[in-house]
Design a protein around this motif. Structure first.
Motif, PDB file in Angstrom:
ATOM      1  N   CYS A 344     -59.686  23.424  -8.555  1.00 62.55           N
ATOM      2  CA  CYS A 344     -59.357  22.158  -7.450  1.00 62.55           C
ATOM      3  C   CYS A 344     -58.016  22.349  -7.065  1.00 62.55           C
ATOM      4  O   CYS A 344     -56.908  22.645  -7.766  1.00 62.55           O
ATOM      5  N   VAL A 345     -57.855  22.363  -5.594  1.00 67.47           N
ATOM      6  CA  VAL A 345     -56.612  22.379  -5.200  1.00 67.47           C
ATOM      7  C   VAL A 345     -56.186  21.415  -4.016  1.00 67.47           C
ATOM      8  O   VAL A 345     -57.312  20.603  -3.800  1.00 67.47           O
ATOM      9  N   PRO A 346     -54.953  21.399  -3.874  1.00 70.46           N
ATOM     10  CA  PRO A 346     -54.582  20.411  -2.741  1.00 70.46           C
ATOM     11  C   PRO A 346     -55.443  20.687  -1.566  1.00 70.46           C
ATOM     12  O   PRO A 346     -55.919  21.776  -1.143  1.00 70.46           O
ATOM     13  N   ILE A 347     -55.835  19.631  -0.799  1.00 72.94           N
ATOM     14  CA  ILE A 347     -56.988  19.751   0.205  1.00 72.94           C
ATOM     15  C   ILE A 347     -56.629  20.732   1.410  1.00 72.94           C
ATOM     16  O   ILE A 347     -57.475  21.360   1.887  1.00 72.94           O
ATOM     17  N   SER A 348     -55.326  20.639   1.693  1.00 70.31           N
ATOM     18  CA  SER A 348     -54.777  21.583   2.767  1.00 70.31           C
ATOM     19  C   SER A 348     -55.111  23.163   2.434  1.00 70.31           C
ATOM     20  O   SER A 348     -55.083  23.946   3.368  1.00 70.31           O
ATOM     21  N   ASN A 378     -62.270  20.199  -4.717  1.00 70.44           N
ATOM     22  CA  ASN A 378     -63.051  20.900  -6.011  1.00 70.44           C
ATOM     23  C   ASN A 378     -64.021  21.537  -5.308  1.00 70.44           C
ATOM     24  O   ASN A 378     -64.629  20.817  -4.996  1.00 70.44           O
ATOM     25  N   MET A 410     -51.773  27.896  -5.515  1.00 67.16           N
ATOM     26  CA  MET A 410     -51.916  27.034  -4.473  1.00 67.16           C
ATOM     27  C   MET A 410     -51.662  25.468  -5.023  1.00 67.16           C
ATOM     28  O   MET A 410     -51.824  24.584  -4.328  1.00 67.16           O
ATOM     29  N   GLU A 411     -50.897  25.611  -6.167  1.00 61.91           N
ATOM     30  CA  GLU A 411     -50.682  24.155  -6.673  1.00 61.91           C
ATOM     31  C   GLU A 411     -51.634  23.505  -7.259  1.00 61.91           C
ATOM     32  O   GLU A 411     -51.886  22.149  -7.141  1.00 61.91           O
ATOM     33  N   GLY A 412     -53.011  24.115  -7.587  1.00 59.08           N
ATOM     34  CA  GLY A 412     -54.018  23.509  -8.179  1.00 59.08           C
ATOM     35  C   GLY A 412     -54.191  23.532  -9.551  1.00 59.08           C
ATOM     36  O   GLY A 412     -53.442  23.806 -10.151  1.00 59.08           O
ATOM     37  N   THR A 413     -55.377  23.237  -9.911  1.00 51.56           N
ATOM     38  CA  THR A 413     -55.893  23.303 -11.254  1.00 51.56           C
ATOM     39  C   THR A 413     -56.904  24.144 -11.752  1.00 51.56           C
ATOM     40  O   THR A 413     -57.873  24.268 -10.970  1.00 51.56           O
ATOM     41  N   CYS A 414     -56.981  24.648 -12.873  1.00 60.51           N
ATOM     42  CA  CYS A 414     -58.145  25.515 -13.328  1.00 60.51           C
ATOM     43  C   CYS A 414     -59.391  24.673 -13.801  1.00 60.51           C
ATOM     44  O   CYS A 414     -60.503  25.073 -13.629  1.00 60.51           O
ATOM     45  N   GLU A 431     -51.346  27.150 -16.695  1.00 62.47           N
ATOM     46  CA  GLU A 431     -51.246  26.043 -15.921  1.00 62.47           C
ATOM     47  C   GLU A 431     -50.219  25.126 -16.313  1.00 62.47           C
ATOM     48  O   GLU A 431     -49.134  24.635 -15.567  1.00 62.47           O
TER      49      GLU A 431
END
Lengths: 461, 461
Positions: A344-348, A378, A410-414, A431
């Motif tokens: 899941c990553v920031p939508i941009s 996500n 990308m500053e997201g989560t695993c 993470e």
């Protein structure tokens, strides 16, 4: 006279209390040593079926007495090996704890035992004009959904289990029963133990009752489907809709390969290109306005014909097709198992993350269906592999590894919604970093010093 | 040669690093030993003004070395004594850590240093079309708001700090820096350390950076005011609106006495009866629809003329009057201090809770303004007392005590948004119960074994 092992002594004591509700039979252990993941089965030594929080307390006290691990179990729909008995022990199957404890329609809250499933709860609510929105696909139990911090297709509007659990009853490793939270909508009273247990995967306590928020059934619901010439066009439409405040209730994207799989599986003839499945909730007027606003955005982003409908029958068909995507994907390579990814990553960054993933797949000559919860950033890539083909398994795991690296960069989560279980521990460590992971471990040790509650999940000690 | 005390040694070491940004002056200590509560001032030994997470880390390591307590400080607007140095020590004033670290407009997230206030953040966002909705009244810092799990007038629509903090940077008692959460909208990766620190009142870590969710400024905003002949009519209108899905952005009730105080303070001539202050956010059409739907509900519940307006000037005047309610209330008894109550109950019990509270006040012959966040079931009773009149103080505290008992019996909480601090510890113990409180203590001991971070707040060890 032979000396009994701790597990045999425990079995004797449990049998005295639970009679035929404790079992060591092969078939029952097999059923409980299996989940929906690609991880190999690992069987518990015993399975017990408590009927109340007090009975769970009895089991926990006995397990603590003999230092035997305990693993809570709902319906076994988790996908990261959460319920596998990797250190042996007792599987505590909560599915018979399925009472609706209290419905407070005026307060929009329901309190249920942990074994109540989301469909069962919604069935109970059928005539109340209320519903419980969290929908992870599987008909999971509320206890299991709380433990894995589940979400699904409605999260873009209604949040995840993190936002929708108000209060819990749980049994701690020493057998103490705690009540966290209240039925008040908000609170600033002390540490947020509710949120600590939501997503703790049964490693700190066994959740026995869950109080959740309910929502009024919207006056109008309409669904829509729109095909795009690119993933980016589909993703950008959703981002722009969120930015300008269209309160999307669902915003799912299925890519071209997934759509082809869906057509084959569901005998439909949808265009085989990146497609958004959408849902709008509100008043009649507001739903019509939302649909029109979205249609304009979709058109500006290369979307094709925008078909929307408020008819229950069409809505059901559309969402059935979406829910079948996973099974449709599996049929692309019969006999294979799926390594499910869950970044899941920031939508941009979402379109970029997906595009780079496609390039990576191309380099390896791999085709894999991709779909997900675009509004949350996500998505899931279905990496299909023959479990007996170790080279193929390794190749798929390497793709997943690179995907997680991409998301973290990308500053997201695993893991957006599946949890860590046994499958993503290395990625959690990366993470969270050493200091935060050690903080989690310190909390675990302070609550469960003998490491008896679902040991080996989330992290090793 | 005299032997220096630990605090003197610490002061020397801090002075070497912070020069004139560490102070032991009476005036600065006085300023930092005071908050907005009715609790007596308690001064810290030193005040230090770090400029970065690394500097906070230095302070924490030195405090740990000398075993000196440390108390984080924002603007001192908390109301339960959170910032009072009841065990002495170093006040860590974060107000100079006021950089906007990153604005990600496309992702609707902002990362700021802990000392940035909510108005400052919204000022930064002015031209972006975005806003940060959480509004506790005071212009508090984001770090302070996170630490007390603050909410306020917009929570009914946008949630509290619990729902709106995505990620944190914080310094643990041993000086380790942790990063919790990511900028992804959701995650199921491990224990929810973010939610554990939100509301921990600085007892587990010192928050130095906060990543929050932002929202698109609605196309249209309209405010409304409607007077009722009873508190129940006002409350029922809001409950019914929530049940039928009207997405109220604000739903505040001021009772008759509060309205009289507001008129006197703000030179207005509002009807002096229970009055709802409302706000609707959405598209032009949706806002008009929401207002009309609410007007119908209000009329059916004994509401008077329903005046609504989209004009910025009228909206500002209305919300200024609401924000002044606290100061208006104080003017009813000049020289008095306010024992602020903060219960929150399931909304179906709210009218009953308020009515029983009025009866209780009547029995004691006490008049006290009452207002609150009706949509959340949270209200404040302003118990005004002369701090040097111990009988009056005791009487007011007894009223507060009975009010908390009433709220707990209704499955509510002793604190909806103010936190526990030093003022509500007995009520937290009662609300959470021994087992849950011991779980909080176990977590505290595991993270802060020397009890150096804001000791004596939330609970005693």
């Amino acid at each position: 006279m032979s000396i009994l092992s701790p597990i045999q002594l425990l079995q004797q004591e449990l049998a005295a209390l639970f009679a035929d509700r404790v079992s060591a039979s092969e078939s029952i252990r097999l059923h409980h040593g299996h989940d929906e993941s690609c991880h190999p089965d690992v069987l518990p030594d015993l399975v017990v079926f408590p009927h109340s929080t007090a009975e769970v307390q009895s089991v926990v006290r006995l397990c603590a007495k003999y230092r035997i691990p305990m693993i809570p179990y709902g319906v076994g729909s988790s996908v990261e090996g959460h319920t596998l008995a990797i250190h042996g022990g007792v599987c505590i199957d909560l599915s018979q704890m399925n009472r609706i404890v209290a419905l407070h329609e005026e307060d929009l809250t329901a309190t249920v035992e942990a074994g109540v499933t989301r469909l069962r709860l919604n069935e109970e609510l059928r005539h109340s004009g209320l519903f419980f929105p969290i929908d992870p696909g599987a008909d999971a139990t509320l206890g299991g959904m709380a433990s894995t911090r589940a979400s699904g297709t409605n999260a873009v509007r209604y949040g995840t289990m993190r936002e929708n659990v108000l209060a819990l009853t749980a049994v701690l490793p020493d057998g103490e029963i705690i009540h966290t939270g209240t039925r008040a909508k908000k609170s600033s009273a002390g540490y947020d133990l509710t949120r600590l247990l939501v997503g703790a995967e049964g490693t700190l306590a066994i959740i026995t009752e869950v109080t959740v928020r309910l929502y009024g059934m919207p006056e109008a619901m309409s669904s829509a489907m729109v095909a795009f010439d690119s993933v980016r066009g589909a993703v950008d439409s959703v981002i722009q809709a969120i930015q300008c405040g269209i309160p999307l209730a669902r915003a799912e994207m299925l890519d071209a390969l997934t759509m082809a799989a869906v057509n084959r599986y569901s005998k439909t003839d949808y265009p085989e290109c990146p497609t958004l499945f959408l849902e709008f909730h509100g008043s009649e007027a507001s739903v019509a306005e939302q649909a029109q606003l979205f249609a304009d955005l979709a058109e500006a982003n290369g979307g094709g014909h925008f078909a929307w409908s408020s008819r229950e029958e069409e809505r059901s068909r559309l969402w059935q097709a979406r829910h079948n995507a996973y099974f449709a994907g599996l049929q692309l390579k019969p006999g294979c198992r799926c390594i499910a990814t869950d970044v899941c990553v920031p939508i941009s960054r979402l379109a970029e993350c997906i595009e780079e993933t496609y390039l990576d797949l191309q380099r390896d000559g791999v085709e894999a269906p991709l779909f997900g919860h675009v509004g949350d950033g996500n998505f899931h890539l279905m990496l299909l592999a023959n479990p007996s083909d170790s080279a193929e398994m390794a190749k798929m795991k390497a793709i997943n590894h690179r995907l997680v690296q991409r998301a973290l960069a990308m500053e997201g989560t695993c893991s957006g919604e599946h949890g860590i279980g046994i499958g993503k521990q290395a990625y959690l460590a990366q993470e969270a970093g050493t200091a935060a992971l050690n903080m989690m471990r310190a909390i675990k040790r302070s609550i469960d010093p003998d490491n008896l509650m679902n040991p080996g999940k989330i992290f090793s000690l």
